[in-house]
Design a protein around this motif. Sequence first.
Motif, PDB file in Angstrom:
ATOM      1  N   ALA A   1      -0.703   4.907   0.029  1.00 21.05           N
ATOM      2  CA  ALA A   1      -1.359   5.268   1.292  1.00 21.05           C
ATOM      3  C   ALA A   1      -0.300   5.500   2.368  1.00 21.05           C
ATOM      4  N   LEU A   2       0.745   4.679   2.362  1.00 24.39           N
ATOM      5  CA  LEU A   2       1.831   4.871   3.337  1.00 24.39           C
ATOM      6  C   LEU A   2       2.472   6.244   3.126  1.00 24.39           C
ATOM      7  N   GLN A   3       2.726   6.575   1.865  1.00 27.52           N
ATOM      8  CA  GLN A   3       3.379   7.859   1.587  1.00 27.52           C
ATOM      9  C   GLN A   3       2.521   9.041   2.078  1.00 27.52           C
ATOM     10  N   SER A   4       1.210   8.965   1.858  1.00 27.59           N
ATOM     11  CA  SER A   4       0.339  10.059   2.333  1.00 27.59           C
ATOM     12  C   SER A   4       0.349  10.127   3.845  1.00 27.59           C
ATOM     13  N   SER A   5       0.306   8.968   4.486  1.00 30.24           N
ATOM     14  CA  SER A   5       0.290   8.968   5.947  1.00 30.24           C
ATOM     15  C   SER A   5       1.583   9.577   6.498  1.00 30.24           C
ATOM     16  N   LEU A   6       2.722   9.264   5.865  1.00 33.88           N
ATOM     17  CA  LEU A   6       4.002   9.839   6.317  1.00 33.88           C
ATOM     18  C   LEU A   6       3.991  11.348   6.083  1.00 33.88           C
ATOM     19  N   SER A   7       3.472  11.743   4.947  1.00 27.73           N
ATOM     20  CA  SER A   7       3.421  13.159   4.618  1.00 27.73           C
ATOM     21  C   SER A   7       2.585  13.912   5.666  1.00 27.73           C
ATOM     22  N   ASN A   8       1.480  13.313   6.095  1.00 23.58           N
ATOM     23  CA  ASN A   8       0.644  13.942   7.129  1.00 23.58           C
ATOM     24  C   ASN A   8       1.391  14.093   8.450  1.00 23.58           C
TER      25      ASN A   8
ATOM     26  N   GLU B   1       5.661  -0.221  -5.729  1.00 23.31           N
ATOM     27  CA  GLU B   1       6.026  -0.568  -4.341  1.00 23.31           C
ATOM     28  C   GLU B   1       7.152   0.270  -3.729  1.00 23.31           C
ATOM     29  N   VAL B   2       7.994   0.864  -4.575  1.00 22.40           N
ATOM     30  CA  VAL B   2       9.197   1.491  -4.006  1.00 22.40           C
ATOM     31  C   VAL B   2       8.902   2.837  -3.338  1.00 22.40           C
ATOM     32  N   LEU B   3       9.656   3.111  -2.290  1.00 33.34           N
ATOM     33  CA  LEU B   3       9.545   4.390  -1.580  1.00 33.34           C
ATOM     34  C   LEU B   3      10.924   4.747  -1.025  1.00 33.34           C
ATOM     35  N   ALA B   4      11.422   5.915  -1.431  1.00 32.06           N
ATOM     36  CA  ALA B   4      12.733   6.380  -0.944  1.00 32.06           C
ATOM     37  C   ALA B   4      12.525   7.157   0.352  1.00 32.06           C
ATOM     38  N   LEU B   5      13.151   6.689   1.425  1.00 32.69           N
ATOM     39  CA  LEU B   5      13.013   7.334   2.734  1.00 32.69           C
ATOM     40  C   LEU B   5      14.022   8.475   2.841  1.00 32.69           C
TER      41      LEU B   5
ATOM     42  N   ASP C   1       0.839  -1.221   0.000  1.00 31.44           N
ATOM     43  CA  ASP C   1       0.000   0.000   0.000  1.00 31.44           C
ATOM     44  C   ASP C   1       0.863   1.257   0.000  1.00 31.44           C
ATOM     45  N   ARG C   2       1.843   1.284  -0.885  1.00 33.46           N
ATOM     46  CA  ARG C   2       2.835   2.348  -0.895  1.00 33.46           C
ATOM     47  C   ARG C   2       2.225   3.768  -0.904  1.00 33.46           C
TER      48      ARG C   2
END
Length: 378
Positions: free
Chosen positions: A305-312, A350-354, A302-303
Amino acid sequence: MEAGLIPSFDLKRNYARIEGEIMDAVERVLSSQCFIMGPEVSEFEREAALYLETPRTVACASGTDALSLALMALDLGPGDEVVTTPFSFFATAGCIARLGARPVFADVEPGTYNVSMERVLDVLTPRTKAVIPVHLFGQLCGLEEITPELTRRGIPIIEDCAQSFGAHRMHEGRIMRSGSWGRFGCFSFFPTKNLGAYGDAGMICCKELGDSERISRLRVHGAAETYIHGELGINSRLDAIQAAILRVRLRHVETWIEERREAARRYDLMFAERGIQDVVTPPVEDAGNRHTYHQYVIRAKDRDALQSSLSNRGIVTRVYYPMALHVQPCMKFAGYKMGDMPVTERLTEEVLALPMFPEILPEEQERVVSAISDFYRG
Ligand SMILES: Cc1ncc(COP(=O)(O)O)c(C=O)c1O
């Protein structure tokens, strides 16, 4: 209420560490009033060659130009094919197409995100003029696996080292340094790269003297002497100010790479402690590699949704890359469709750069990993 924003990279923190040295270097160039090429550029070429343990370097205006100049030095043109990865920044394939040739894509490995050496060999044809492996996110491809076959067929390797300055790989007692294995190694010094300028800049490493001489001409409109143009080239000169800044930053790059590696180890440990392996896969450092962590890229369920949650929660992350190269609208002519590169296509979802930069604090990383863990475990 959580603390401030965690950026994906933070050039200001880095600048604060070296401001005095940078100002001295810029002042030196301003006093000289020599702005294009000149001694700062040749000194940078010499110092970078020493660091990279490569015989010759030619500085140019960007990483994109570095790739284009290498391909021009091979006389690439219509009817030719160049094998590369579909999982990279656009420039990798764009440079091939721009010269009228066809990019041929080979899918990547799900662990390292690098192009599969086996698949590269599968797609070679009599029209293959070169192979461009990309050492993605700061980790080298296993080029030793394809080199004998490519040498046998007379196909040169152009390493796309835009993201892998300072990376290396041990193989059977031999050290492979980023940019010094293939016939050409192409670097970008875009500001956010591990060695970044304060504007656009690039460089090509060459093994052969003939290649470095030709590229030196091609970067100044094909001129061997002023105003005499033996062939068509481009304007890809490097500014002296960028070279002077790069010389300062080169002196520190080892420390910064080690700091990135430290930060990556901390992320690895934090993820291992959370027990969320079913939903998050941290990046893999291939055996023998010195990964320089230009990016720390996880694969996540769920990349988006994860990205939005981190952004929040004030955490900035990036997606490198949301669309594969073989399905880019301008690459239609290459003849690919969705489904042709299944590993890459899955990675794009799926990828997300932290957040990753030398100065990132352990507390910030803890906040990133906690926020990820909270997203999945609530
Ligand atoms: C893999 C890769 N290749 C090529 C380039 C092009 O470099 P530049 O932006 O300096 O033209 C980049 C940079 O952004 C890159 O990441």
